[in-house]
Write an enzyme that holds these catalytic residues in place. Structure first.
Site, PDB file in Angstrom:
ATOM      1  N   HIS A   1      -9.953  -8.591  -5.445  1.00 35.26           N
ATOM      2  CA  HIS A   1      -9.777  -7.255  -4.916  1.00 35.26           C
ATOM      3  C   HIS A   1     -10.133  -7.121  -3.562  1.00 35.26           C
ATOM      4  O   HIS A   1     -11.233  -7.490  -3.026  1.00 35.26           O
ATOM      5  CB  HIS A   1     -10.736  -6.250  -5.802  1.00 35.26           C
TER       6      HIS A   1
ATOM      7  N   HIS B   1      -7.970  -1.208   4.167  1.00 36.02           N
ATOM      8  CA  HIS B   1      -7.816  -0.333   3.291  1.00 36.02           C
ATOM      9  C   HIS B   1      -8.010   1.260   3.647  1.00 36.02           C
ATOM     10  O   HIS B   1      -7.292   2.129   3.361  1.00 36.02           O
ATOM     11  CB  HIS B   1      -8.997  -0.628   2.321  1.00 36.02           C
TER      12      HIS B   1
ATOM     13  N   GLU C   1      -0.947  -3.587  -2.544  1.00 36.99           N
ATOM     14  CA  GLU C   1      -0.864  -2.312  -2.584  1.00 36.99           C
ATOM     15  C   GLU C   1      -0.429  -1.496  -1.238  1.00 36.99           C
ATOM     16  O   GLU C   1      -0.957  -1.518  -0.123  1.00 36.99           O
ATOM     17  CB  GLU C   1      -2.499  -1.802  -2.793  1.00 36.99           C
TER      18      GLU C   1
ATOM     19  N   LYS D   1      -0.473   1.531   0.791  1.00 37.31           N
ATOM     20  CA  LYS D   1      -1.563   2.573   0.859  1.00 37.31           C
ATOM     21  C   LYS D   1      -0.753   3.720   1.674  1.00 37.31           C
ATOM     22  O   LYS D   1      -0.176   3.655   2.575  1.00 37.31           O
ATOM     23  CB  LYS D   1      -2.498   2.242   1.862  1.00 37.31           C
TER      24      LYS D   1
HETATM   25  O1  G3P Z   1      -5.487  -2.069  -6.846  1.00 33.66           O
HETATM   26  C1  G3P Z   1      -6.685  -1.507  -7.291  1.00 33.66           C
HETATM   27  C2  G3P Z   1      -7.538  -0.885  -6.225  1.00 33.66           C
HETATM   28  O2  G3P Z   1      -7.546  -1.632  -5.046  1.00 33.66           O
HETATM   29  C3  G3P Z   1      -7.064   0.493  -6.281  1.00 33.66           C
HETATM   30  O3  G3P Z   1      -7.986   1.257  -5.298  1.00 33.66           O
HETATM   31  O4  G3P Z   1      -9.368   2.250  -3.097  1.00 33.66           O
HETATM   32  O5  G3P Z   1      -9.505  -0.300  -3.784  1.00 33.66           O
HETATM   33  O6  G3P Z   1      -7.532   0.223  -2.980  1.00 33.66           O
HETATM   34  P1  G3P Z   1      -8.512   0.988  -3.618  1.00 33.66           P
HETATM   35 MG    MG Z   2      -6.472  -1.337  -3.213  1.00 36.18          MG
END
Ligand code: G3P
Ligand code: MG
Length: 245
Positions: A10, A52, A112, A114
């Site tokens: 992650h 992020h 991901e 965002k």
């Molecule tokens: O992909 C899982 C996770 O990354 C989702 O939440 O806020 O960590 O991007 P966040």
């Molecule tokens: Mg994420």
């Protein structure tokens, strides 16, 4: 039958190195993951950047909104010193740089998308598509994920060969209809809210099921039994040698 317990790192191995930096990505292989998850948003001049938060405040030495800063402004920031002095000099990676590393390392990338309020979803999808195509990475090594169903729908139209994973904190009642709409590959949900019946529903409907972000294997012992296929974790090594029997 033994089934491998798969992990995604992650934001890279973000327990040991600053999240969403090359330093965190370079630890992934030795920590036993085949997948890296990153968060992508656009700079003011339309470059997909790996970061992020909506702002640079937490994870760099700067201040301000990512979407109001150009790539050259973002690249001037230090993205490692907030985590540990050893990482001073780390930069916010571009998606392009990350894809290059993933290809060299033979890894897989969960991108991901965002989407913060008032972000331009179509612009984000367009630019990400462009960079992924230009990288010439085999599309089977990439997965798009997002909390934003519309972004995933757009990606289905624009780059259908890249698989799509729907992010939900909690799986909603209308899950199957939303998954059908985006021809989803996977569901990624918060392990803390998942219950057995929902896991069974998703698995019986034929989707992969991933959980974020359990950092201790004992937290998700039952989740594997429910059929969860992958844990998205800051600490992949903790899972590396565990096997389901
Ligand atoms: O992909 C899982 C996770 O990354 C989702 O939440 O806020 O960590 O991007 P966040
Ligand atoms: Mg994420």
């Amino acid at each position: 039958m033994k089934k491998e317990r798969k992990t995604t790192a992650h934001r890279g191995v973000s327990s040991l190195a600053p999240e969403n930096t090359m330093a965190a990505f370079k630890l992934v292989k030795e920590h036993g993951s085949q997948w890296i998850e990153i968060d992508v948003q656009l700079s003011a001049d339309g470059v997909p950047m790996v970061i992020h938060d909506r702002t640079v405040n937490r994870c760099t030495n700067g201040r301000g909104s990512v979407r109001e800063m150009s790539v050259s402004q973002l690249k001037m920031l230090d993205a490692g010193g907030w985590f540990d002095d050893r990482y001073v000099g780390e930069r916010i990676p571009t998606l392009e740089e990350t894809l290059l590393y993933v290809q060299e390392a033979g890894l897989h990338l969960n991108i991901e998308l965002k989407v913060y309020p008032e972000d331009n979803v179509l612009a984000l999808c367009d630019k990400v598509k462009e960079v992924v195509e230009e990288s010439e990475i085999p599309l089977s090594q990439v997965l798009f994920s997002s909390f934003d169903n519309q972004a995933l729908y757009q990606m289905m139209l624009t780059l259908p060969l890249v698989r799509r994973g729907q992010l939900w904190q909690q799986i909603p009642d209308e899950a199957l209809a939303l998954l059908h709409k985006i021809e989803a590959y996977s569901v990624h949900c918060d392990y803390r809210f998942l219950v057995k019946q929902e896991a069974e529903l998703i698995k019986e409907a034929g989707y992969q099921l991933f959980c974020y972000t359990p950092n201790f294997p004992e937290l998700v012992e039952k989740h594997w039994q429910w059929g969860v296929d992958m844990m998205i974790t800051d600490d992949p090594k903790a899972y590396a040698l565990t096997l389901e029997s």
